[in-house]
Structures are given as C-alpha cells and as structure tokens.
Design a protein around this motif. Structure first.
Motif: not given
Lengths: 199, 199
Positions: A23, A25-26, A28, A112, A115-116, A171, B26, B28, B105, B108, B111-113, B116, B170
């Motif tokens: 939550i 730091q993400g 990563k 995600f 997924k990634s 979001l 991804g 990252k 992809e 999303f 958006i999540f990047h 976070s 997706m």
C-alpha cells in the motif's frame, strides 16, 4: 523446552506487513527485505516461512481471499431475504471502507504484477467469477431472477458491474463513494430481479 | 542543409516503442534506456524529445487517447442509427483485437503505475467517464433511453460495465472473447433502451 511460536499467527503477521508495504510503496517495494523490516522479523525468520517472494505474495493474497470468503459465508448464514444477502455479498467485493480499500489495492496490484510478470494468475482470478455465477443461481433458485434473462450472460454482466465499480472506486474514491456504489449496485439488482421484490 | 526530421513522427515512434517495452517487460521495464534501445535511437536523442520518463509515459498514454478519440469521432460522423453508433463507440473502449488489447494493457499498467507512485492521474482517468455521460445523453436526446431511468446512475453503471468487461477481457481473454463482449454489451444496451429500438 523450545519457545512456543504460533506459526500461523506469525505468517499472518508477515502477510499483513506485506499489505502495508504494498500500500505504501507499491508492489515494487514488496521486497523480502522491506517486508521483514515492516514485520519486525529477521530476513532469516521470514525465509523460514516463505522461501521466495512469490510464495509470500501468494500467501498474502490468499489470506485476503480467505477473509472475504469468511465474511461471505457469514452473510449467507443469516436470515436476511435472499436478495438482501446477494446485495451484501456483492458489497463485500467492493472497496467501501479503509480496510476493504486496502485489500482491493493489494489485490489489483498483485493481479497486475502477475500479469506483467507473465505468471499464471488462475488460482486467484478464479475466485470471484464462480461466486457471481452462484449468486445468479441463488437468485434464480428463489424465483427472484427475471425469467427472460440468460443466466450465463447475466453472471458475466454482474461480474463486470462489480469489478468496474471496484476499479473506479479505487481510482476515483471521491466521486464513487460508498453511498453511490450501493445505489448503482441496487439499481443493477432491481434491473435483473422481479419487480415485486426489487423496489 | 540540415537533415529534415519529422519530429512528430519520431515522437510517435518512441511512444510506440514505449508500448512494446511495457507489453513485453511490464511498466518496470519502461526505463528510458530500454525504450531508446527498442526505438533504435540514442539516449541523447530520446532525451531531446522527453526530458523525464514520466513525460514520455504521459505522451505515450495521450497518444492512445488521441487514437481512440479519433476512432470515436469517425463513428459519430457515420449515418448509423444512434444506438448502433453508441454500441460501436463502447466497443472502441474494449480490447477486442491485438491492437486494442495492447493499448488496454498499457493503459491499465500506466494507471496503476501512477496510482502506486502516488501521482495524480486525473488528466488520464478523466477521459472515459465524461464520454460515457455523453453517450447516455445522446441516447436520451434521441428518445432511446428508457424514461424511468436516472441518467447519472446509468452513466456510472454503464461505465462500470465497460471497464469491468475491459479488465476481465484483459485478464481472461479466453473466456471473455470478442463475441462474448459484444453480446454482454448489447444485452446491457437492450436493458437501458426502449424495447422497440433494442431487439
């Protein structure tokens, strides 16, 4: 005599530390090192319970799944009318307070991440769709689902409504607050249930 | 005479390289270095166009937005019946082929990047909801929306259906294929449109 350690509780504590790290730091930031520090355990102790980061993340996600499942079972055991039970179960899948918002963020981040990373996520994503199918069956079994509707299509549509609302609430929480989520969810249930029961 | 460079085309090429990197590695993996290598340009050249990674990612996402917007404008300029126009516009927001799946992809992931990373994402997430509101207004303006429905609630619900389907298509493309997406979308439109027009 060896020190008595509640392994299950310690694993849960580590899982909860994992959520807090994700939550703040993400995904990563969800390294074994960061999680050990957050949980207040040594790297060695953490590795005793989870040999890889992936194993730890899957455990943390399954704990979310177990908790949500537990709340759902409780709702289904109440004496509430079936349509109200269904509405409450669906609400358990939506981020309507700080705790469920945190669960949802972790859940989406994890989905995600898998997924990634090209990992199969069937063990996790399998969870909600079969539940939604059961809820549609449950409404139908109680004669509440409008007879002209196709159950397969309606399960897919209800699943989309629930996860679409979950995504948007996460979001854009200011627009899509709890009250608005409940209203839209009830409008959808009204539209698929017989009208005598719905209003 | 200096070499003539089409800057706009070069920026688009870099944006497309960005998508390919995100799809394969991804978000990252979407480092300036990886993207420059994928685009076949030097780091210096890339930095000439985009001084930060964030600037590059926002540009890449805005290009997705522009392309989708262009396709939507084309649909609205056709002579198709209004309900059919609305159905086609909604389909543009869903991953129904390789190209739109890739856009989705990236969208999303981005958006999540942002979420976070704690970055504001209003410039991007603002895009779809106002469009859905317009579509509901458009149906209503043509006398197609059922009169008993509340437009504000129906916009929120339709937005959830569309993004829920997008998310599930997706994550589970085998179950939720193009045919199934179209069917569920049409069932939803049938349920909010007057029946004479709907069937």
């Amino acid at each position: 005599m060896p020190k008595i350690v509640d392994h299950s509780e310690r694993k849960s504590n580590i899982a909860e530390a994992t959520w807090r790290v994700i939550i703040h730091q993400g995904i990563k930031g969800a390294t074994v090192r960061n999680i050990a520090a957050e949980a207040g355990v040594s790297l060695g102790a953490l590795r005793h319970y989870f040999s890889t980061q992936h194993e730890l993340l899957v455990f943390a996600m399954n704990l979310v799944k177990e908790r949500v499942t537990g709340r759902i079972v409780n709702i289904m055991q109440t004496d509430l009318p079936p349509r109200e039970q269904v509405a409450r179960v669906l609400l358990e899948l939506l981020p309507v307070d700080d705790s469920s918002m945190a669960e949802m963020e972790v859940w989406f981040a994890f989905i995600f991440h898998l997924k990634s990373a090209g990992e199969p996520n069937s063990e996790l994503s399998d969870a909600i769709y079969p539940l939604v199918i059961q809820l549609i069956d449950y409404l139908d079994g109680h004669g509440l689902l409008r007879q002209e509707l196709d159950k397969d299509n309606e399960a897919e549509r209800l699943y989309a409504v629930v996860d679409g609302l979950a995504l948007h609430a996460m979001l854009e929480p200011e627009r899509l607050n709890k009250q608005r989520i409940i209203r839209v969810l009830n409008i959808h249930l009204d539209s698929i249930c017989n009208s005598g029961e719905a209003q």
